[in-house]
Design a protein around this motif. Structure first.
Motif, PDB file in Angstrom:
ATOM      1  N   VAL A  35     -14.898 -22.692  10.779  1.00  0.00           N
ATOM      2  CA  VAL A  35     -14.076 -22.053  11.799  1.00  0.00           C
ATOM      3  C   VAL A  35     -13.364 -23.111  12.635  1.00  0.00           C
ATOM      4  O   VAL A  35     -12.184 -22.974  12.975  1.00  0.00           O
ATOM      5  N   LEU A  39      -9.350 -23.601  13.576  1.00  0.00           N
ATOM      6  CA  LEU A  39      -8.788 -23.777  14.916  1.00  0.00           C
ATOM      7  C   LEU A  39      -7.939 -25.052  14.962  1.00  0.00           C
ATOM      8  O   LEU A  39      -6.858 -25.079  15.548  1.00  0.00           O
ATOM      9  N   PHE A  63      -1.309 -25.740  24.842  1.00  0.00           N
ATOM     10  CA  PHE A  63      -2.065 -24.751  24.091  1.00  0.00           C
ATOM     11  C   PHE A  63      -3.189 -25.435  23.314  1.00  0.00           C
ATOM     12  O   PHE A  63      -4.330 -24.956  23.281  1.00  0.00           O
ATOM     13  N   PHE A  66      -6.087 -26.164  25.495  1.00  0.00           N
ATOM     14  CA  PHE A  66      -6.847 -24.941  25.780  1.00  0.00           C
ATOM     15  C   PHE A  66      -7.721 -24.570  24.580  1.00  0.00           C
ATOM     16  O   PHE A  66      -8.884 -24.188  24.729  1.00  0.00           O
ATOM     17  N   VAL A  67      -7.143 -24.679  23.380  1.00  0.00           N
ATOM     18  CA  VAL A  67      -7.893 -24.300  22.181  1.00  0.00           C
ATOM     19  C   VAL A  67      -9.114 -25.198  22.022  1.00  0.00           C
ATOM     20  O   VAL A  67     -10.206 -24.727  21.693  1.00  0.00           O
ATOM     21  N   VAL A  70     -11.761 -24.063  24.523  1.00  0.00           N
ATOM     22  CA  VAL A  70     -12.380 -22.799  24.132  1.00  0.00           C
ATOM     23  C   VAL A  70     -13.277 -23.007  22.918  1.00  0.00           C
ATOM     24  O   VAL A  70     -14.377 -22.456  22.836  1.00  0.00           O
ATOM     25  N   ALA A  73     -16.590 -24.328  23.921  1.00  0.00           N
ATOM     26  CA  ALA A  73     -17.447 -23.274  24.480  1.00  0.00           C
ATOM     27  C   ALA A  73     -18.014 -22.406  23.364  1.00  0.00           C
ATOM     28  O   ALA A  73     -19.197 -22.052  23.361  1.00  0.00           O
ATOM     29  N   GLU A  74     -17.150 -22.110  22.391  1.00  0.00           N
ATOM     30  CA  GLU A  74     -17.577 -21.237  21.299  1.00  0.00           C
ATOM     31  C   GLU A  74     -18.715 -21.881  20.500  1.00  0.00           C
ATOM     32  O   GLU A  74     -19.686 -21.232  20.149  1.00  0.00           O
ATOM     33  N   VAL A  77     -22.064 -21.834  22.449  1.00  0.00           N
ATOM     34  CA  VAL A  77     -22.719 -20.527  22.336  1.00  0.00           C
ATOM     35  C   VAL A  77     -23.213 -20.299  20.912  1.00  0.00           C
ATOM     36  O   VAL A  77     -24.315 -19.807  20.688  1.00  0.00           O
ATOM     37  N   GLY A  78     -22.391 -20.717  19.938  1.00  0.00           N
ATOM     38  CA  GLY A  78     -22.748 -20.500  18.542  1.00  0.00           C
ATOM     39  C   GLY A  78     -24.031 -21.204  18.166  1.00  0.00           C
ATOM     40  O   GLY A  78     -24.926 -20.612  17.556  1.00  0.00           O
TER      41      GLY A  78
END
Lengths: 102, 473
Positions: A35, A39, A63, A66-67, A70, A73-74, A77-78
């Protein structure tokens, strides 16, 4: 001369590799990595388009930043979720997570 | 008003952080306060939103805009969060000492939804969406002792991240062909172009695919049943109502303000997606033996109905989308609230747990039946009025076949909705009563009254939706 098209093709290839990884890998961590590839493919597009088409505005670079944030963070959590499920199933193989079906 | 118009967003951020901090500071016994703080805070923010009605402003050159459309969705998300906070009640005991974090994450998810509905720029939209989705990854895995919950969290994480990446790639292609991410600028640039570039088409398709994942449209629906079943029931309710409405809000705004149907005819694509979704969702729901899973498939079908309004692409249809999203809050959360209470008492959401519920808890059974009849679209419940708007919008733009599919599949859906009612009224009953805490009772009554009033007197909500839609043109 390397131009916008080369970057867009690179981005698309990377995106394709990422999708292939998500669909074919059985290990949850490898899927997360795939993933990330997807991205980053989008990030390459953003930065390349910014450089070649609209160098006057930094929208694409913004952008991309920002990606990246994010995505971090993903992944945080993952990995936590993978740890939590590892406690139950003692596995990170996606084939083992089949308590719910149809 | 200026930047004061952003007060609800700022207050929601502060409230989320305060609730999180309170959970860390307060001793174990005092943690019940956090729930009350979250609820009162959300109610206060809802009041602020009502007070701001009629004011409009654009911030940062169109990147973020507060207008009637944002007001509508702010009301929707905040009331959904409020009803869920109220109905969750005793269920939260399953989270033991982690309740304050739960409230905090729910508030952040709400913030993400509000940002999605008001963003006028693809970057803001993406960040809002990720705020919502990442909060939901954690929320779905919140029952640490339950393997199914962890599995739901992981599945949602992988599929959600995949869908975000697909959508992001689509956004990058739209940026490549228009040179901007602000909706208004994208619209102007694309309008000036004589030939439509294939890159742009690919971008629009990937963008719609990404949204279809979030909305759980067939063929992007595979994650929904598993996650709805595994996640804690109040989270499932919010996932079904809130994240869906947020994705619809953002999709509608992008499609109308940045990529109008007059230039790129996406209506047929959406119409086909809607038809497939309605048929598949309803047919698979027929075979379910678990109420949460049944509601998951039913909510896939409901998303299909809402998409009919989007495919219709006229004022009537768009109004129907907003109208239906709002009534869906009351009807669907009502059904989930009953499921939550039954699950708290019996520990299961299988059909057996609902058997004979009418004898044990007549009010719960009645509310469940009314909410389900509303979802099936039986007058005088709210669902009928909503479907009326959606399908008449479709007929007006020439999608007669789509309206037919919707009507026939609504009839099919009556079977599985009433099957639950049959079980509750005729099934064998165990003698255990279902305790209903005071707050949950209030939430149930709000859902019941909302479902009935919108159905009997749809005028005010319909006007509210119409005012919200006018902004987009």
């Amino acid at each position: 001369m390397i131009g916008l098209n080369h970057y867009l093709i690179l981005g698309t290839c990377l995106f394709g590799i990422g999708i292939y990884g998500v669909l074919s890998k059985r290990n949850a961590i490898a899927v997360l990595m795939s993933v990330e590839l997807m991205l980053n493919a989008a990030n390459i597009n953003f930065v390349a388009v910014n450089h070649f088409i609209r160098p006057d505005q930094a929208i694409g670079q913004l952008f991309a930043i920002f990606v990246i944030v994010v995505a971090a963070a993903e992944v945080a959590v993952g990995l936590a979720l993978i740890l939590s499920i590892y406690r139950h199933a003692s596995s990170t193989n996606l084939n083992d997570f089949n308590l719910m079906k149809w | 008003m200026g930047y004061l118009l952003l007060a609800p967003e700022m207050l929601l951020t502060v409230l989320g952080i305060v609730v999180l901090a309170l959970g860390l500071i307060l001793p174990q016994r005092g943690k019940k306060v956090t729930g009350a703080v979250a609820m009162i805070g959300t109610l206060g923010i809802l009041v602020v939103v009502f007070w701001q009605f009629g004011y409009e402003a654009e911030f940062f050159q169109g990147v973020y805009g507060i207008d009637a459309y944002s007001h509508f969705f702010r009301v929707l998300f905040l009331s959904a969060a409020l009803i869920i906070f109220a109905m969750a009640g005793n269920y939260l005991h399953l989270f033991s000492e982690r309740q304050s974090e739960w409230y905090s994450l729910m508030l952040f998810a709400t913030l993400g939804m509000i940002i999605m509905a008001s963003s006028g720029d693809l970057i803001t939209l993406y960040v809002g969406m990720e705020l919502m989705t990442i909060s939901f990854y954690i929320l779905s895995a919140y029952l640490l002792d339950d393997g199914r919950s962890a599995e739901a969290g992981l599945k949602y994480l992988i599929l959600g991240a995949l869908s975000s990446a697909v959508m992001l790639f689509g956004i990058s292609l739209i940026y490549a062909s228009s040179g901007s991410t602000v909706f208004a600028v994208v619209y102007q640039t694309l309008q000036a172009q004589v030939v439509t570039q294939p890159v742009l088409i690919a971008g629009i398709i990937l963008l719609i695919a990404g949204f279809a994942f979030k909305i759980a449209l067939v063929p992007f629906h595979m994650w929904a049943p598993d996650i709805y079943q595994g996640a804690p029931t109040p989270v499932t309710a919010y996932l079904a109502v809130g994240s869906k409405a947020a994705a619809f809000a953002a999709l509608l705004r992008i499609l109308v303000t940045a990529l109008p149907a007059a230039h790129y005819n996406w209506t047929m694509l959406l119409a086909i997606l809607a038809a497939v979704t309605i048929i598949t969702g309803n047919l698979i729901a027929l075979a379910q033996r678990n109420v949460k899973r049944l509601l998951a498939y039913s909510s896939i079908a409901q998303a299909g109905y809402i998409l009919v309004g989007l495919a219709a692409s006229n004022v009537y249809g768009f109004k129907g989308v907003l109208f239906y999203a709002m009534l869906y809050v009351f009807s669907n959360i009502g059904a989930f609230a009953v499921a939550t209470l039954v699950e708290t008492q019996s520990g299961s959401s299988d059909f057996d747990a609902f058997s004979g519920l009418a004898k044990r808890a007549p009010m719960l059974a009645a509310i469940m039946t009314i909410c389900m009849l509303s979802l099936a679209g039986i007058p005088p419940m709210a669902g009928f009025a909503g479907k009326f708007y959606l399908f008449s919008g479709a007929i007006q733009s020439g999608y007669l076949w789509l309206a037919f599919i919707g009507l026939i599949m609504s009839m099919v859906s009556v079977y599985y909705y009433l099957n639950v009612s049959r079980l509750m009224y005729i099934g064998k009953s165990s003698e255990q009563s279902v305790p209903v805490p005071a707050m949950a009772r209030v939430a149930l009554l709000v859902c019941l009254v909302g479902t009935l009033i919108i159905g009997i007197y749809p005028q005010p909500l319909s006007q509210f939706a119409e005012i919200a839609i006018q902004v987009l043109y």
